[in-house]
Design a protein around this motif. Structure first.
Motif, short mmCIF file in Angstrom:
data_model
loop_
_atom_site.label_atom_id
_atom_site.label_comp_id
_atom_site.label_asym_id
_atom_site.label_seq_id
_atom_site.Cartn_x
_atom_site.Cartn_y
_atom_site.Cartn_z
N VAL A 155 0.80 -1.35 0.09
CA VAL A 155 -0.09 -0.07 -0.11
C VAL A 155 0.93 1.27 -0.01
O VAL A 155 0.67 2.04 -0.66
N GLY A 156 1.89 1.23 0.89
CA GLY A 156 2.99 2.23 0.85
C GLY A 156 3.38 2.59 -0.43
O GLY A 156 3.75 3.93 -1.04
N GLN A 172 4.31 6.48 -1.27
CA GLN A 172 4.91 6.79 -0.02
C GLN A 172 6.42 6.15 0.27
O GLN A 172 7.22 6.43 1.31
N LEU A 173 6.46 4.88 -0.25
CA LEU A 173 7.69 4.06 -0.28
C LEU A 173 8.23 3.91 -1.55
O LEU A 173 7.80 3.86 -2.36
N HIS A 174 9.63 3.75 -1.49
CA HIS A 174 10.46 3.26 -2.53
C HIS A 174 9.88 2.10 -3.11
O HIS A 174 9.65 0.99 -2.46
N SER A 217 -8.82 7.19 -10.32
CA SER A 217 -9.91 7.22 -9.37
C SER A 217 -9.62 6.21 -8.17
O SER A 217 -10.50 5.88 -7.29
N ALA A 218 -8.43 5.18 -8.54
CA ALA A 218 -8.22 4.16 -7.57
C ALA A 218 -8.03 4.71 -6.03
O ALA A 218 -7.52 5.79 -6.09
N ARG A 219 -8.49 3.89 -5.16
CA ARG A 219 -8.15 4.28 -3.69
C ARG A 219 -7.47 3.00 -3.00
O ARG A 219 -8.01 1.90 -3.18
N PHE A 220 -6.41 3.23 -2.75
CA PHE A 220 -5.49 2.19 -2.11
C PHE A 220 -5.39 2.33 -0.63
O PHE A 220 -5.04 3.50 -0.21
#
Length: 103
Positions: free
Chosen positions: A59-60, A65-67, A86-89
């Motif tokens: 998810v990150g 948010q993560l490499h 429009s995707a929500r993870f």
């Protein structure tokens, strides 16, 4: 073996799948399972999807948010392409293995 369930917005089961990806790391297998699920959703005509995943690292990466490790970079780009803007993870704690894709 990795299994996933595809549900509608109110939780009704729309389908599922079971895949064997060979010997992979857990992150590679999670990524391949998500990509497979999104491909199935696209084939079924589901374009506005909400993705709940039990891998906080994945998810990150998906939220940038993560490499992103090089060995899953191609798959991550394919996921972004299929999921669209429009995707929500989101992260969803699961006691057992299995992600959920809501469309």
């Amino acid at each position: 073996w990795w299994w996933r369930i595809v549900t509608g917005s109110v939780g009704a089961r729309l389908g599922g799948f079971l895949c064997f990806f060979g010997v992979k790391s857990s992150l590679q297998a999670e990524t391949l399972a998500l990509l497979t699920g999104l491909r199935i959703c696209a084939q079924q005509g589901f374009t506005n999807v909400s993705i709940q995943q039990d891998s906080l690292v994945l998810v990150g990466i998906l939220k940038r948010q993560l490499h992103c490790p090089w060995h899953i970079r191609w798959e991550i780009h394919q996921i972004w392409k299929l999921a669209g803007d429009s995707a929500r993870f989101s992260y969803c704690f699961r006691e057992k293995q299995g992600g959920r894709y809501s469309g």
